[in-house]
Scaffold this motif. Structure first.
Motif, short mmCIF file in Angstrom:
data_model
loop_
_atom_site.label_atom_id
_atom_site.label_comp_id
_atom_site.label_asym_id
_atom_site.label_seq_id
_atom_site.Cartn_x
_atom_site.Cartn_y
_atom_site.Cartn_z
N PHE A 111 0.83 -1.20 0.00
CA PHE A 111 0.00 0.00 0.00
C PHE A 111 0.86 1.25 0.00
O PHE A 111 1.87 1.33 0.71
CB PHE A 111 -0.88 -0.02 1.26
CG PHE A 111 -1.81 1.14 1.43
CD1 PHE A 111 -2.85 1.36 0.55
CD2 PHE A 111 -1.65 2.02 2.50
CE1 PHE A 111 -3.73 2.43 0.73
CE2 PHE A 111 -2.51 3.09 2.69
CZ PHE A 111 -3.56 3.29 1.80
N SER A 112 0.47 2.22 -0.80
CA SER A 112 1.11 3.54 -0.76
C SER A 112 0.01 4.59 -0.91
O SER A 112 -0.71 4.60 -1.91
CB SER A 112 2.14 3.69 -1.88
OG SER A 112 2.74 4.98 -1.82
N ASN A 113 -0.08 5.48 0.07
CA ASN A 113 -1.18 6.44 0.13
C ASN A 113 -0.74 7.86 -0.21
O ASN A 113 0.42 8.23 -0.03
CB ASN A 113 -1.80 6.42 1.54
CG ASN A 113 -3.27 6.79 1.55
OD1 ASN A 113 -3.87 7.09 0.52
ND2 ASN A 113 -3.87 6.76 2.73
N PHE A 114 -1.66 8.64 -0.71
CA PHE A 114 -1.57 10.09 -0.84
C PHE A 114 -0.30 10.61 -1.52
O PHE A 114 0.42 11.46 -0.98
CB PHE A 114 -1.77 10.76 0.52
CG PHE A 114 -3.15 10.58 1.08
CD1 PHE A 114 -4.26 10.83 0.28
CD2 PHE A 114 -3.35 10.14 2.38
CE1 PHE A 114 -5.55 10.65 0.77
CE2 PHE A 114 -4.64 9.96 2.88
CZ PHE A 114 -5.73 10.22 2.07
N GLY A 115 -0.05 10.09 -2.71
CA GLY A 115 0.92 10.73 -3.60
C GLY A 115 2.38 10.47 -3.34
O GLY A 115 3.23 11.12 -3.96
N GLY A 116 2.71 9.53 -2.46
CA GLY A 116 4.12 9.22 -2.26
C GLY A 116 4.81 8.80 -3.54
O GLY A 116 5.97 9.16 -3.79
N LEU A 117 4.07 8.08 -4.39
CA LEU A 117 4.65 7.60 -5.64
C LEU A 117 4.78 8.70 -6.69
O LEU A 117 5.44 8.50 -7.71
CB LEU A 117 3.83 6.43 -6.19
CG LEU A 117 3.86 5.17 -5.34
CD1 LEU A 117 2.97 4.10 -5.93
CD2 LEU A 117 5.28 4.64 -5.18
N ASN A 118 4.17 9.85 -6.43
CA ASN A 118 4.36 10.98 -7.35
C ASN A 118 5.75 11.58 -7.25
O ASN A 118 6.12 12.44 -8.05
CB ASN A 118 3.31 12.06 -7.08
CG ASN A 118 1.92 11.65 -7.53
OD1 ASN A 118 1.14 11.12 -6.73
ND2 ASN A 118 1.60 11.87 -8.80
N CYS A 119 6.53 11.12 -6.29
CA CYS A 119 7.93 11.55 -6.18
C CYS A 119 8.84 10.73 -7.09
O CYS A 119 10.06 10.95 -7.11
CB CYS A 119 8.40 11.45 -4.74
SG CYS A 119 7.55 12.58 -3.62
#
Length: 260
Positions: A111-119
């Motif tokens: 799980f990865s929440n709230f835009g962490g992967l947008n980095c």
């Protein structure tokens, strides 16, 4: 290691986690992952970009075994300082160094929440998805909450302020320098189809849902939009405006993937 988010760690809970907008958007996320996490079966869960640990603590209270990671040592320090049980471990981990043997185990839910992967840039995101596949159990699920390119709130808010360039700033394949709690973070935006294109050969798409289509972005927390009556209307709209095609117009979208 020093990280830009170290500076944001002390303020993050106040500015987002426990804000009216943060709680409202998190409620929508939990609505969609409820079938995964509310089960009598104990899951092995890996959370990435865990921030100050709010989701990880919730999962552990449900009886799951949880490893929660973040690149920011300060975020992990804040997380560890919170009351939590022994079935939850917080670890400093750079998502770009993930590999099959990072934890010597596989996970039922990542799980990865709230835009962490947008980095992550597109090549980094693709590499992450390859690593995630190897870290999942055969029936494992991957849920990502990502900021898309066409947020209607952002279009409207900045257009009304006359800043038309900023109104469409997300709609680019290039990175942007985005201000987050006093720091500048290099950020990429991805629409659902971008993620689908990167996962076609590895995952089935179980669901794609808007998060914050009517509920505004967190930078509007101190506006009239978060007054109880107004925000309740927005939350009601978000509860019914759930079709997949609306996901790319929300502040975030949730995509649930399952191994092929």
């Amino acid at each position: 290691m020093d990280n830009d988010f170290d500076i944001a760690a002390t303020k993050y809970d106040a500015t987002f986690t426990f804000s009216n907008i943060g709680k409202a958007q998190r409620h929508r996320v939990y609505k969609y992952i409820k079938p995964i996490i509310q089960t009598e079966t104990q899951l092995n869960i890996l959370e990435l970009n865990c921030g100050t640990g709010e989701d990880a603590i919730c999962f552990s209270k449900l009886g799951h075994q949880v490893i929660a990671t973040d690149i920011s040592e300060a975020m992990i320090a804040v997380s560890k300082a919170k009351k939590h049980s022994s079935n939850l471990k917080f670890i400093v981990q750079d998502i770009n160094t993930l590999h099959e043997t990072s934890f010597n185990q596989k996970f039922d839910f990542i799980f990865s929440n709230f835009g962490g992967l947008n980095c992550l840039s597109k090549p980094q995101l693709e590499q992450f998805l390859k690593s995630a596949k190897k870290l999942l159990t055969p029936s494992g699920k991957l849920v990502l909450v990502i900021m898309p390119k066409k947020c209607l709130w952002e279009n409207l808010y900045f257009s009304l302020k006359g800043d038309f360039k900023k109104a469409i700033r997300r709609n680019t394949s290039k990175s942007l320098e985005v201000h987050v709690d006093g720091v500048t973070v290099k950020t990429w935006y991805y629409n659902p189809e971008d993620i689908i294109n990167l996962t076609t050969n590895r995952f089935y798409i179980n669901k794609i849902k808007p998060i914050g289509l009517a509920i505004p972005p967190s930078y509007l927390e101190n506006s009239i939009l978060t007054k109880k009556v107004v925000l309740s209307i927005f939350k009601g709209i978000d509860a019914i405006a759930t079709p997949t095609f609306l996901a790319k117009y929300a502040d975030h979208f949730l995509i649930e993937l399952q191994l092929k």
